[in-house]
Design a protein around this motif. Structure first.
Motif: not given
Length: 562
Positions: A194-217
């Motif tokens: 089990f791995l834990e990762a945090q989205v930090m300030q200014g990350s390009p992941l912010i404002g985009r969906s899980i699918e759009a960020n390709q975090l499910r694949s």
């Protein structure tokens, strides 16, 4: 309170003993005198030498481990259990299992899940055959000496222990077939971290969906849940929009953690993923001596302590939920660490972890040093068995020789001093004195006499064994021995019987922990590396427990008559 687990046995026993002193039930001198018990000192010296030296730094097991595990699974398992039981008869069980744990986890001949529970059980079988085979027998011996009885002999357990061990080893060959077969190619088994990762300030992941960020694949990683402002989102919808501060919890394969490197603005346990994952990845198991147990990663300065960052946590096959940094760690948890170059040089590694990863090695003893250490220890055991030199005297001489030859160092002894065990046993000896002097032991004896009056002395003997067995499955083996010994001795006195059968009932009963992983430290050590569930211990352990109990209850009265 022991069963509940909120407080450690050392705290509870020490508080209990100090309470008796403050109430005037026992004198202060009795408390202090309990810590100078010769059998307790023997136990501490053995723990210091064997845990820190005998196996953990010897290269002998690594050299013949390949030959040990080759061939048919049943024969390899029998060889492994036989060697483990033999070593455990003379060496500390935790050291034996700790030394073989990494070897078995790294080998590719047989799934580790088919071998690790048999490894842990076999260490118990061997441990009950000699006085020094398990700390439990030495704990019982300290109570025997404290009660004014003759100390137990080196091989006094063997007449019962050897046949019982042989019977249980054969039984375990069959019950081990019920264990899971987690092959290296088994995807479900591999997806256990089990791995834990945090989205930090200014990350390009912010404002985009899980699918759009390709975090499910991701290759080898699966997004399990999301923690947002202390609120858990599980399962995570592919349309979920990421916000600053979101914590993503993945489950996945050890080798695929680097998949997180390509996401900018993502931190893994408080460190930039690029920096953290550029280090060596090392898998460790939290030891029973670790100061991390019952503490969270947020509470300890982990990076400063070990020059390492925690990338993932694994606990058997249980799914850990919520923020992993706020989950109290347990003995037996597997941690995936990203370590610095000097990780293995840190002095607190041996005390806190069993290292499974083979890429980093602790300094080993040379062949000459190994030969000197093992020959010296064998000589001490032989002289003690022949009655030529008392065991404690021989161990102290050997300890001095190891220090003078610099095979052992004072700093190593300080790091590995079994302080909690000393508090438990010394305090429990004081409690036993209080029970005797206050008349509490006589009350227990009268109660046992009433309960088993219709069944005779043999029924009382069975009762003491079963009480101890239940205690060791629900608390710890040494705590069970400490609690059950006054009951066993007072019961023998109430029936006018010889104390030895009841002493043996406590000693063997306190080692009869086979059905749950929490009763014995080696069971916890193999829990996560074997990816076991509670049910696995029950399936393999119930037949073994029945065979063990039957053997003890039949043989003890024959060898030690009432």
């Amino acid at each position: 309170m022991l069963i509940q687990g909120r407080f450690s046995p050392a705290v509870l026993f020490t508080s209990w003993a100090v309470g008796y002193v403050l109430l005037g039930v026992v004198e202060q001198q009795a408390l202090l005198g309990s810590f100078s018990n010769p059998a307790l000192i023997t136990l501490l010296v053995l723990m210091l030498m064997l845990v820190s030296l005998a196996l953990e730094r010897s290269p002998l097991l690594d050299r013949f481990s390949d030959a040990l595990l080759k061939g048919r699974e049943s024969l390899a398992s029998l060889r492994l259990m036989g060697v483990t039981a033999t070593l455990s008869a003379f060496l500390n069980n935790t050291a034996v299992v700790g030394s073989l744990l990494g070897v078995i986890s790294r080998q590719r001949y047989i799934p580790a899940s088919r071998l690790l529970i048999p490894l842990s059980y076999a260490s118990i079988f061997g441990g009950v055959t000699t006085l020094i085979g398990t700390s439990t027998n030495l704990v019982v011996n300290s109570f025997v000496v404290n009660a004014g009885l003759p100390p137990l002999g080196m091989f006094q357990f063997a007449a019962v222990g050897v046949p019982v061990a042989a019977l249980c080893l054969l039984g375990l060959l069959f019950s081990a077939r019920l264990l899971p077969r987690h092959s290296m190619q088994d995807r479900e088994a591999a997806q256990a971290y089990f791995l834990e990762a945090q989205v930090m300030q200014g990350s390009p992941l912010i404002g985009r969906s899980i699918e759009a960020n390709q975090l499910r694949s991701l290759d080898g990683l699966f997004l399990l849940e999301l923690v947002r402002q202390e609120r858990l989102l599980s399962p995570v919808s592919p349309d979920e929009i990421l916000l600053e501060g979101d914590i993503l919890v993945f489950t996945g394969e050890v080798e695929k953690v680097q998949a997180l490197q390509r996401f900018a603005g993502l931190q893994v346990f408080g460190a930039q993923a690029d920096d953290l994952l550029a280090s060596n990845l090392v898998e460790v198991v939290i030891s029973n001596e670790s100061e991390l147990a019952k503490r969270t990663l947020r509470e300890v300065d982990f990076r400063t302590m070990f020059n390492a960052g925690v990338v993932g946590i694994r606990r058997g096959q249980r799914r850990l939920t919520g923020q992993l940094g706020q989950i109290p760690l347990k003995v037996g948890d597997s941690l995936l660490l990203a370590v610095g170059a000097d990780f293995m040089q840190h002095r607190n590694i041996d005390r806190n972890f069993h290292v499974l990863n083979g890429t980093l090695q602790r300094p080993k003893l040379s062949n000459r040093q190994s030969l000197f250490a093992f020959t010296g220890f064998g000589a001490v055991i032989g002289l003690a068995a022949l009655g030529l030199v008392p065991l404690l005297n021989g161990l102290l001489i050997l300890l001095a020789a190891l220090l003078l030859s610099r095979i052992l160092t004072l700093s190593e002894l300080r790091r590995r001093f079994p302080f909690e065990l000393m508090l438990i046993i010394g305090s429990a000896l004081t409690v036993a004195k209080a029970l005797e002097s206050s008349g509490g032991a006589q009350l227990v004896a009268d109660t046992m006499r009433t309960l088993f009056d219709g069944y005779g002395v043999y029924g009382a003997f069975i009762g003491v064994f079963l009480i101890t067995l239940v205690l060791t499955e629900t608390v710890t083996n040494n705590a069970a021995a400490a609690l059950a010994f006054p009951i066993g001795l007072s019961t023998a006195q109430a029936f006018g019987a010889e104390p030895m059968p009841f002493i043996m009932a406590v000693a063997f009963g306190a080692s009869a922990c086979f059905m749950v992983p929490f009763g014995y430290q080696t069971h916890l050590m193999v829990y996560s590396p074997g990816r076991y569930r509670m049910l696995d211990y029950l399936k393999a352990g119930l037949p073994v427990s029945l065979l063990y109990s039957a053997g003890v209850l039949i043989l003890v009265p024959l060898v030690f008559p009432f």
